[in-house]
Design an enzyme around this catalytic site. Structure first.
Site, PDB file in Angstrom:
ATOM      1  N   ILE A  59      36.483  37.325  43.193  1.00 32.77           N
ATOM      2  CA  ILE A  59      36.113  37.507  41.793  1.00 32.77           C
ATOM      3  C   ILE A  59      35.854  39.001  41.620  1.00 32.77           C
ATOM      4  CG2 ILE A  59      33.720  36.846  42.341  1.00 32.77           C
ATOM      5  CD1 ILE A  59      33.370  36.026  39.416  1.00 32.77           C
ATOM      6  N   SER A  60      36.553  39.591  40.680  1.00 33.26           N
ATOM      7  CA  SER A  60      36.480  41.040  40.506  1.00 33.26           C
ATOM      8  C   SER A  60      35.065  41.489  40.163  1.00 33.26           C
ATOM      9  CB  SER A  60      37.426  41.484  39.389  1.00 33.26           C
ATOM     10  OG  SER A  60      38.766  41.284  39.751  1.00 33.26           O
ATOM     11  N   SER A  61      34.790  42.736  40.475  1.00 30.03           N
ATOM     12  CA  SER A  61      33.543  43.359  40.049  1.00 30.03           C
ATOM     13  C   SER A  61      33.420  43.259  38.532  1.00 30.03           C
ATOM     14  CB  SER A  61      33.556  44.829  40.463  1.00 30.03           C
ATOM     15  OG  SER A  61      32.722  45.601  39.638  1.00 30.03           O
TER      16      SER A  61
END
Length: 212
Positions: A59-61
């Protein structure tokens, strides 16, 4: 401290690093990121870090999600296609900004979990599909915006056809062993790169489906 306050503080941290639009900031503050990660990492849910998911995905920043959403220029857009649903976090953020969200995921386990989260949140304007995102979703094309949530070496021609006239596509493109967030537009039927925005790190786009 409740999660809305935590999300609001997370957005304040984002704004120190990157001046996203007020609309994007509000959307990010309205999404409880804790719902999108494993229970063992809830203490870092609102940190500006990428976190692992199943299937060797991430899950991206929140900072990256905010930037990608900002670069997409959602104002005035009616539909968006996301390539790589992952946890569903990016799609949910987009659902506060664009009337119709279409999100594709090639890993079945991730997609089923994302769908469950979307249902739990009561969001009804996100449509999801188990498919190789490089093929797009022809039935609902054209899309005003297309967003890649994975790094590609090129944009498939099928997706260039599914972008609406005047539309914007944002994708991390691999060039010289670096990933660059790149903006493409389509005018007079011609799809072209218009800007290289900044370096980034995403999981790579992969072919085919992963079931189970």
């Amino acid at each position: 401290m409740n999660n809305f306050i935590k999300a609001t503080r997370m957005v304040e941290e984002i704004l120190v690093r990157f001046p996203v639009s007020p609309e994007v900031a509000k959307a990010m503050a309205n999404v409880d990121r804790e719902l999108f990660i494993s229970s063992g990492m809830k203490n870092v849910a609102f940190k500006l870090d990428a976190l692992p998911l199943a299937g060797d995905q991430w899950i991206s920043s929140p900072l990256t999600v905010a930037k990608m959403t900002h670069y997409l220029e959602t104002q005035g857009a009616d539909s968006v296609l996301e390539v790589g649903c992952g946890s569903g976090y990016q799609a949910v953020v987009l659902s506060f900004l664009i009337r119709r969200v279409f999100s594709i995921e090639r890993i079945e386990k991730l997609l089923l979990e994302a769908r469950q989260r979307i249902r739990l949140l009561g969001i009804t304007n996100i449509n999801t599909r188990f498919e190789d995102g490089q093929r797009g979703w022809r039935e609902f094309a054209p899309y005003d915006r297309i967003l890649f949530s994975a790094a590609a070496t090129r944009i498939p021609e099928e997706l260039t056809r599914q972008l609406a006239e005047g539309g914007i596509l944002i994708a991390p493109i691999v060039q010289n062993n670096k990933q660059i967030i790149t903006r493409f537009e389509k005018h007079n039927g011609i799809f072209r790169e218009v800007a290289q925005l900044e370096e980034c790190v995403f999981v790579p786009v992969q072919d085919g489906l992963v079931r189970g």
